[in-house]
Write an enzyme that holds these catalytic residues in place. Structure first.
Site, PDB file in Angstrom:
ATOM      1  N   GLU A  60       0.818  -1.223   0.000  1.00 39.40           N
ATOM      2  CA  GLU A  60       0.000   0.000   0.000  1.00 39.40           C
ATOM      3  C   GLU A  60       0.847   1.266   0.000  1.00 39.40           C
ATOM      4  O   GLU A  60       0.473   2.266  -0.625  1.00 39.40           O
ATOM      5  CB  GLU A  60      -0.966  -0.003   1.191  1.00 39.40           C
ATOM      6  CG  GLU A  60      -2.227  -0.840   0.986  1.00 39.40           C
ATOM      7  CD  GLU A  60      -2.015  -2.323   1.236  1.00 39.40           C
ATOM      8  OE1 GLU A  60      -0.930  -2.692   1.739  1.00 39.40           O
ATOM      9  OE2 GLU A  60      -2.920  -3.116   0.928  1.00 39.40           O
ATOM     10  N   HIS A 129     -12.296  -5.400   7.902  1.00 41.30           N
ATOM     11  CA  HIS A 129     -12.678  -5.174   6.505  1.00 41.30           C
ATOM     12  C   HIS A 129     -14.045  -4.508   6.390  1.00 41.30           C
ATOM     13  O   HIS A 129     -14.715  -4.638   5.376  1.00 41.30           O
ATOM     14  CB  HIS A 129     -12.720  -6.498   5.724  1.00 41.30           C
ATOM     15  CG  HIS A 129     -11.384  -7.120   5.473  1.00 41.30           C
ATOM     16  ND1 HIS A 129     -10.624  -7.658   6.475  1.00 41.30           N
ATOM     17  CD2 HIS A 129     -10.677  -7.285   4.329  1.00 41.30           C
ATOM     18  CE1 HIS A 129      -9.504  -8.147   5.962  1.00 41.30           C
ATOM     19  NE2 HIS A 129      -9.510  -7.935   4.657  1.00 41.30           N
TER      20      HIS A 129
END
Lengths: 326, 329
Positions: A60, A129
Site C-alpha cells: 500500500e 474489513h
C-alpha cells in the site's frame, strides 16, 4: 434507459476519464485482468491495456507513494486501496505527504491524484474489513473527500475527482455496490462541495452520506406514512469541501437536525457538521441536534451484532421522533 | 575529455561543495545566534553525494531528498540566500517560510522535495520514474536517503516495485553509519544496509566512496545510463560521514574518540582539492573558487538577514491548487 449498478458505474466513471485524458492511469492490487476484487475496474484492462492499468504487489505504501510521485510529474493516477481499513497501511502518505507537500513547498508542486477505496460495513466482513473510515480523511487538512450514494453520482463525482488538481480520497461504499439507479448522462460532472436535496420536507433535516442516504430515505418514507412527518434528506456527497451552507439553508425550513453517519460517533464527521450548526445556526434550531452514528466499538462479525452498532432505519426513525416530540 | 576540461569541471564541483559547506556553517552559526529556529540537520560532510550525483544527471531528471537535504537543494540550483532565508523564516525563503530546513524544495529544477518521514520519498521517486516511462521520456528519478531508511517498510516496497516494473530510478543511500544516535550496524542485519538488500530484489548495487565527488559522479552516471537504457533501477551505497550531530540538539558525544578526526582526513573538499592538484589546478585557483563560495554565502547571510519576515497572509495559501485553503461552503 435501464438502471445500472453502483459497481459498474465505478468502472464507467474511470473509463470516461481515461478516454478523455491520456494522463489518467490506474494502479492497485488485482485491478487489471481480474477486474478488482469488488469488480469495480472490470473492462479497464481490456480497453486501455497494461500501460494504463497496472497490477501492483500488496504494497500500500508503494501504491500511494508511487501515485504521488507520478502525480507530481505530469500524470493523473487513480490508485485503488482495496479496503478502506487498509488505508492505515499507507496512512503516512494520506496524513503527512500528499496533503502537505503543496503547502510546505510554498505551492511549488501539485498532486492531482485519486485514492479510491471500498468503505463501510453491511457485508459481514468483520472488524478489519468493514469499518467506515471517511472520518479518518476528514482529520487531515489538504485532502478532498468524496463518498457517492448513487450510480450517477459515482460517475459525476469521479469526473470531478480525476479532473481535480487536488488530491481526492474517493470512498466507494461496499454496501451500495449492488444497488441500482439511473445511469449518468454523457459528460456528467458533479461538482465537489454541492450537497443534493434528495427528498424535500419541512419538519426535520436528515444529513446523510453514501450508505446512510438510502437509509435516511427509507426512514423518511416511514415517518411520512406512520407519523405524518415530512423529512428533508440531504446527501452531502463530499465531506471536503463540506456544504454546510446547504445544511443551514435546510434548517431555515425545518429547524430540526439529525445527522446520519456510519463512521464512529467518536470523531465522526457529523461532529464537524453539528459544530458549524451550533456556531452559525443556533437560532435556527427548535430542538437539540441528534447524531445517529456508528457505535464506539470495533465492527462485530455477526449480522445481528453489526446491526446493533451501525445506523439502521429504526435508529433514524427513533431519533427523529425524539425531536418532533421535543 | 582532456585533463584540462576535466579539471575545470571538477573545480566547479569543488566550488559548489564549498558553497554547501559554507551554507551549513552559516546555518549552524545563525542557529547559535537565535536567527534560525526549529531544528536543522546539517549535511556538512555529505556534499560529494549530492554534487557528484547532480553532475551525472541531466536537466529534467528528478530528485527526492530527506530532512538532511540542504546539499541536495543547493546542488539542484537553490541559492544559499533562498535556503538561509527559509531557515530564518523570511518571506523570501525557498518555500515562502512554510517548509523550513527539513523541506527545502526546488521543483523548477526537478528537486521535488525534502521529506522528513524516514523513507517515505522512495516510493515517490519510483512514481516519478514510472511517470517518465508512461510519458515516454528518458528522465530518471533519484531518491537520496540515509542508512536508517533501509530498515523501514517503504524502502522495501519501493525497491520491489521498481524492480518488477523495471523503472528508471536510482536509490542512493548516504550511509553515514549512524541512524540518528545509534550505530547503524547495531540495528541492521546486513553489513551493507542498502547495497546488501539489493540482491534480494534482483537489483545491481555498488558500495562507493561517498566523500569522493568523482567516484560518486561516475557511479551515478553508470546507474543513470543503465536506467535510461531500460535496464531498471540501481542501488548505490555511498559511505560518508556527518561532521555535526544528527540535528541541532545533538552534540554527537556517542561517537568514539578519533572517529570524526579520521573522517575529516577524508573530507570531501580535501579529496576534491587533492584530485584538482593532481590534475594540474593551482592552489591559487582552488583558493579562488573557495573564496568565491565564501563570498556568495556571506552575501546570502546578509540578504537573508535583511529580508522581511514571513508574509502572514501565506498561512492561508497553497493548500489547494487554486492557491486557497477553503474547506467548506
Amino acid at each position: 434507459m435501464a438502471d445500472v449498478t453502483y459497481r459498474d458505474s465505478v468502472a464507467e466513471g474511470i473509463a470516461r476519464e481515461m478516454r478523455r485524458d491520456p494522463a489518467v492511469v490506474c494502479l492497485g492490487e488485482d485491478i487489471g485482468a481480474a477486474g478488482g476484487v469488488f469488480k469495480t475496474t472490470v473492462g479497464l484492462f481490456e480497453e486501455f491495456g497494461p500501460e494504463r492499468v497496472w497490477d501492483t504487489p500488496i504494497s500500500e505504501q508503494a501504491i500511494v507513494g508511487a501515485a504521488m510521485g507520478a502525480a507530481m510529474t505530469g500524470m493523473r493516477p487513480v490508485a485503488e486501496i482495496m479496503f478502506s481499513d487498509f488505508l492505515a497501511c499507507c496512512w503516512d502518505y494520506l496524513a503527512n505527504e500528499i496533503p502537505k507537500v503543496r503547502y510546505m513547498t510554498g505551492g511549488q508542486v501539485t498532486v492531482p491524484l485519486v485514492v479510491r477505496t471500498a468503505n463501510g460495513g453491511g457485508l459481514g466482513f468483520g472488524a478489519q474489513h468493514s469499518q467506515a473510515v471517511e472520518n479518518w480523511a476528514l482529520t487531515v487538512p489538504g485532502l478532498k473527500i468524496a463518498a457517492p450514494s448513487t450510480p450517477a453520482d459515482v460517475v459525476g463525482l469521479m469526473a470531478s475527482a480525476v479532473r481535480s488538481d487536488d488530491p481526492v480520497v474517493f470512498f466507494e461504499h461496499k454496501g451500495l455496490l449492488a444497488s441500482k439507479g439511473a445511469p449518468a448522462p454523457d459528460d456528467h460532472v458533479v461538482p465537489f462541495g454541492e450537497a443534493a436535496v434528495v427528498r424535500e420536507g419541512g419538519d426535520v433535516t436528515l444529513v446523510a452520506l453514501a450508505s446512510t442516504v438510502p437509509l435516511a430515505l427509507t426512514a423518511a418514507e416511514r415517518l411520512a406514512a406512520d407519523d405524518g412527518v415530512a423529512a428533508e434528506v440531504l446527501d452531502l456527497r463530499t465531506l471536503i469541501p463540506l456544504d454546510v451552507a446547504a445544511v443551514l439553508r435546510s434548517l431555515e425550513r425545518t429547524s430540526r437536525l439529525v445527522v446520519v453517519e456510519e463512521n464512529p460517533y467518536q470523531g465522526g464527521w457529523g461532529g464537524t457538521v453539528v459544530s458549524v450548526v451550533a456556531d452559525e445556526g443556533f437560532e435556527l434550531l427548535d430542538a437539540p441536534v441528534r447524531r445517529v452514528a456508528g457505535a464506539n466499538v470495533p465492527l462485530p462479525f455477526a449480522d445481528a451484532l453489526e446491526d446493533q452498532v451501525i445506523p439502521t432505519v429504526d435508529k433514524v426513525v427513533d431519533a427523529v421522533r425524539s425531536l418532533t416530540t421535543y | 575529455m582532456t585533463d584540462a576540461t576535466a579539471a575545470t569541471g571538477l573545480l566547479a564541483l569543488h566550488e559548489t561543495m564549498a558553497v554547501i559547506r559554507r551554507t551549513e556553517k552559516a546555518a549552524h552559526d545563525l542557529f547559535m545566534s537565535g536567527l534560525v529556529k526549529g531544528t536543522t540537520h546539517l549535511a556538512a560532510g555529505h556534499e560529494a553525494v549530492a554534487v557528484g550525483a547532480r553532475a551525472a544527471l541531466r536537466d529534467g531528471d528528478y530528485a527526492f531528498a530527506t530532512y538532511r537535504g540542504h546539499h541536495h537543494a543547493i546542488a539542484w540550483g537553490a541559492t544559499p540566500e533562498e535556503c538561509l532565508a527559509e531557515l530564518m523564516q523570511r518571506s523570501t525563503g525557498l518555500n515562502k517560510a512554510k517548509g523550513g530546513s527539513m523541506h527545502l524544495t526546488k521543483a523548477g529544477s526537478g528537486m521535488l522535495g525534502s521529506y522528513a518521514i524516514v523513507g517515505a520519498h522512495l516510493p515517490m521517486a519510483v512514481g516519478a520514474a514510472w511517470s517518465a516511462r508512461l510519458r515516454g521520456t528518458d528522465q530518471v528519478a533519484v531518491a537520496f536517503f540515509g542508512d536508517g531508511a533501509t530498515n523501514i517498510g517503504a524502502f522495501h516496497e519501493a525497491l520491489n516495485l521498481a524492480a518488477v516494473w523495471r523503472l528508471p530510478v536510482l536509490f542512493v543511500c548516504e550511509n553515514n553509519f549512524y541512524m540518528e544516535y545509534t550505530p547503524i550496524g547495531s540495528v541492521t542485519a546486513a553489513e551493507h544496509p542498502a547495497a546488501g538488500r539489493a540482491p534480494s530484489y534482483g537489483l545491481p548495487a555498488e558500495v562507493v566512496d561517498g566523500n569522493d565527488v568523482v567516484t560518486v559522479r561516475d557511479a551515478v552516471a553508470r546507474a543513470a545510463q543503465r536506467a535510461r537504457a531500460g535496464d531498471g533501477p540501481t542501488v548505490l551505497e555511498a559511505h560518508t560521514y556527518r561532521h555535526y550531530g544528527h540535528s541541532r540538539t545533538d552534540p554527537a558525544k556517542y561517537r568514539p574518540d578519533g572517529e570524526l578526526e579520521r573522517w575529516l582526513e577524508r573530507d570531501p573538499l580535501t579529496v576534491s582539492a587533492q584530485r584538482l592538484r593532481e590534475a594540474g589546478t593551482s592552489d591559487d585557483d582552488i583558493k579562488a573558487a573557495e573564496d568565491r563560495a565564501a563570498g556568495v554565502v556571506d552575501e546570502a547571510v546578509a540578504a537573508a538577514r535583511a529580508a522581511p519576515e514571513a508574509d502572514l497572509s501565506e498561512a492561508f495559501t497553497d493548500v489547494w491548487a487554486d492557491g486557497g485553503a477553503a474547506w467548506r461552503t
